[in-house]
Design an enzyme around this catalytic site. Structure first.
Site, PDB file in Angstrom:
ATOM      1  N   GLU A 278      -2.771  -8.911   3.504  1.00  0.00           N
ATOM      2  CA  GLU A 278      -3.204  -9.399   4.815  1.00  0.00           C
ATOM      3  C   GLU A 278      -4.720  -9.317   4.983  1.00  0.00           C
ATOM      4  O   GLU A 278      -5.276  -9.908   5.920  1.00  0.00           O
ATOM      5  CB  GLU A 278      -2.498  -8.623   5.930  1.00  0.00           C
ATOM      6  CG  GLU A 278      -2.985  -7.219   6.176  1.00  0.00           C
ATOM      7  CD  GLU A 278      -2.429  -6.167   5.239  1.00  0.00           C
ATOM      8  OE1 GLU A 278      -2.650  -4.966   5.499  1.00  0.00           O
ATOM      9  OE2 GLU A 278      -1.761  -6.540   4.240  1.00  0.00           O
TER      10      GLU A 278
ATOM     11  N   CYS B  94       0.840  -1.207   0.000  1.00  0.00           N
ATOM     12  CA  CYS B  94       0.000   0.000   0.000  1.00  0.00           C
ATOM     13  C   CYS B  94       0.875   1.258   0.000  1.00  0.00           C
ATOM     14  O   CYS B  94       1.595   1.505  -0.958  1.00  0.00           O
ATOM     15  CB  CYS B  94      -0.988  -0.036   1.157  1.00  0.00           C
ATOM     16  SG  CYS B  94      -2.326   1.174   0.970  1.00  0.00           S
TER      17      CYS B  94
ATOM     18  N   HIS C 183      -3.859  -4.834  -0.085  1.00  0.00           N
ATOM     19  CA  HIS C 183      -3.478  -5.345   1.230  1.00  0.00           C
ATOM     20  C   HIS C 183      -3.572  -6.875   1.228  1.00  0.00           C
ATOM     21  O   HIS C 183      -4.666  -7.415   1.386  1.00  0.00           O
ATOM     22  CB  HIS C 183      -4.401  -4.780   2.318  1.00  0.00           C
ATOM     23  CG  HIS C 183      -4.164  -3.355   2.641  1.00  0.00           C
ATOM     24  ND1 HIS C 183      -3.259  -2.946   3.597  1.00  0.00           N
ATOM     25  CD2 HIS C 183      -4.706  -2.221   2.124  1.00  0.00           C
ATOM     26  CE1 HIS C 183      -3.254  -1.623   3.659  1.00  0.00           C
ATOM     27  NE2 HIS C 183      -4.119  -1.171   2.777  1.00  0.00           N
TER      28      HIS C 183
END
Length: 213
Positions: A195, A84, A193
């Protein structure tokens, strides 16, 4: 000894979600969340996450010497993953906050999405938030086990443009085409992202822990 994977902590963003995701796919590696430049240099792999304003990000990196630590990691040939704002900070310049010089690892520019519309003329919301498809721009070990056009989770108002063709590892379309992933040598960076991107994101993180540039 097991590998040490340093997640750079410079006081911005939810680093622990990235750390937890890495721990979930780690195979004996130690996940270390740290803002210590020497620990980052000594690590075997480095993750550079981030959210928030690029001006603040770059200012903190310079004030703490983490900017040089990142350059040293790259120069040493160690795998580095930007996420990001971590990806945007690796570019030459961002037009956010009236223009900010970034780390210059890539020659790309970070630009505002602006006023955009979809194919039917409907106005697109900024920030670009939610799931979107990523078209792989090349064969790369980081894409192993991930289908082309797999969906990843994005949250951003600025995007990366102006990279050399051979540096664009993945594209995304949201009113305009932008680089969703960039790579050069031992550096791989993503706008989304991982995650927060379910199985595809965890697979990408697992690939990073195995990647031997």
């Amino acid at each position: 000894m097991s590998e040490v994977v340093a997640v750079i902590d410079y006081g911005m963003g939810n680093l622990h979600s990235a750390g937890k995701a890495l721990e979930k796919v780690a195979n004996g590696q130690q996940i270390l969340i740290t803002g210590d430049a020497d620990q980052i240099r000594a690590a075997d792999r480095v993750v550079f996450p981030g959210v928030g304003a690029i001006r603040d990000c770059i200012a903190v990196l310079k004030d703490t010497g983490l900017d040089q630590a990142i350059r040293d990691v790259i120069a040493a040939g160690k795998p580095l993953l930007g996420i990001c704002v971590g990806m945007q900070a690796l570019m030459a310049r961002s037009e956010e906050n009236n223009g900010v010089d970034c780390l210059g690892v890539f020659d790309g520019e970070v630009t505002f999405f602006g006023d955009m519309h979809d194919d039917t003329g409907g106005k697109l919301k900024v920030p670009h938030m939610g799931w979107n498809q990523v078209q792989q721009g090349m064969a790369h070990p980081m894409w192993a086990g991930i289908a082309n056009n797999a969906r990843f989770y994005f949250v951003h108002s600025y995007c990366v443009t102006g990279l050399a063709d051979e540096e664009v590892a993945g594209f995304c379309d949201y009113g305009r085409r932008f680089a969703a992933a960039a790579t050069r040598g031992n550096v791989f960076a993503v706008q989304f992202h991982p995650e927060k991107s379910a199985d595809a994101g965890l697979t990408l993180l697992e690939n990073f822990l195995r990647w031997q540039p």
